[in-house]
Design a protein around this motif. Structure first.
Motif, PDB file in Angstrom:
ATOM      1  N   ILE A 140       6.179 -16.110 -19.032  1.00  0.00           N
ATOM      2  CA  ILE A 140       5.181 -16.864 -18.280  1.00  0.00           C
ATOM      3  C   ILE A 140       4.600 -17.998 -19.121  1.00  0.00           C
ATOM      4  N   LEU A 177       7.176 -20.746 -19.323  1.00  0.00           N
ATOM      5  CA  LEU A 177       7.286 -21.389 -18.020  1.00  0.00           C
ATOM      6  C   LEU A 177       6.109 -22.322 -17.769  1.00  0.00           C
ATOM      7  N   TRP A 178       4.905 -21.850 -18.045  1.00  0.00           N
ATOM      8  CA  TRP A 178       3.716 -22.677 -17.836  1.00  0.00           C
ATOM      9  C   TRP A 178       3.734 -23.916 -18.728  1.00  0.00           C
ATOM     10  N   GLY A 183       3.447 -21.214 -11.915  1.00  0.00           N
ATOM     11  CA  GLY A 183       3.361 -20.160 -12.914  1.00  0.00           C
ATOM     12  C   GLY A 183       2.617 -18.943 -12.410  1.00  0.00           C
TER      13      GLY A 183
END
Length: 219
Positions: A76, A79-80, A201
């Motif tokens: 995460i 990805l963010w 996200g």
């Protein structure tokens, strides 16, 4: 219409969006390496900034999946960070946000799709994870399967559509108004880019948390 730069590498077509994506990944990897190469109890400015960002992301993850935050933090957080940089890179003259390319957003959505099932199976086991598709009734199995694909498609199309429309709107306003109002357009782009990165996200986080905790919720 402006033609986007591209070249062929054998049967593969390499476009500007893909090159920009690779560049963003290299920049993020380089910053991560530089900030963790010599960790200190009294951190320097770069380490302090990176630690603050990671702590903020960790707090958001723990608020959704308090028992499994450490498992999904790397995915995460990566990805963010990628989405924030990718959405903002369109502010650089001569570059476009790679997330305005449907192939890029589709790839990100596919990563989320497979990650959801991988974490679910890893946490619960294969049989227990698949069993939650039969709850509360086996009749709902086709609807569960359809929802898995439709939400993945929605992830890809939502980010692509919003970023594409944002860049087109900014370009049209600048063409009409010239550079009389660059700051409002700039602020609009920054805010919308951050919002779209957050939404993508957060949805990925919710899907992951749901897969990991599905057996607990339905038991």
């Amino acid at each position: 219409m402006e033609q986007e730069f591209s070249f062929n590498l054998g049967p593969v077509v390499i476009g500007l969006s893909l090159l920009t994506t690779w560049g963003i990944m290299l920049v993020i990897a380089a910053i991560a390496w530089a900030s963790t190469r010599h960790l200190q109890l009294l951190p320097n400015s770069l380490q302090s900034v990176v630690e603050s960002i990671v702590e903020a992301i960790d707090g958001a993850i723990l608020s959704v999946a308090p028992d499994h935050g450490r498992q999904i933090l790397p995915l995460i957080a990566t990805l963010w960070l990628f989405l924030i940089v990718a959405n903002l890179v369109g502010l650089i003259p001569g570059l476009h946000s790679p997330t305005r390319d449907l192939s890029i957003t589709s790839a990100l959505a596919v990563i989320v799709f497979f990650s959801v099932h991988w974490f679910g199976i890893k946490t619960q086991g294969f049989k227990k994870y698949l069993h939650h598709y039969l709850l509360p009734s086996p009749i709902l199995l086709p609807f569960h399967i359809i929802s898995e694909f439709t939400r993945t498609l929605a992830l890809a199309v939502r980010l692509f559509g919003n970023m594409m429309s944002l860049e087109i709107a900014a370009m049209l306003v600048l063409l009409v108004a010239g550079f009389l109002a660059p700051i409002p357009i700039l602020m609009l782009h920054i805010i919308e880019a951050l919002v779209q990165a957050y939404i993508f996200g957060m949805l990925a986080l919710i899907y992951l948390a749901g897969a990991i905790q599905s057996q607990q919720l339905n038991s």
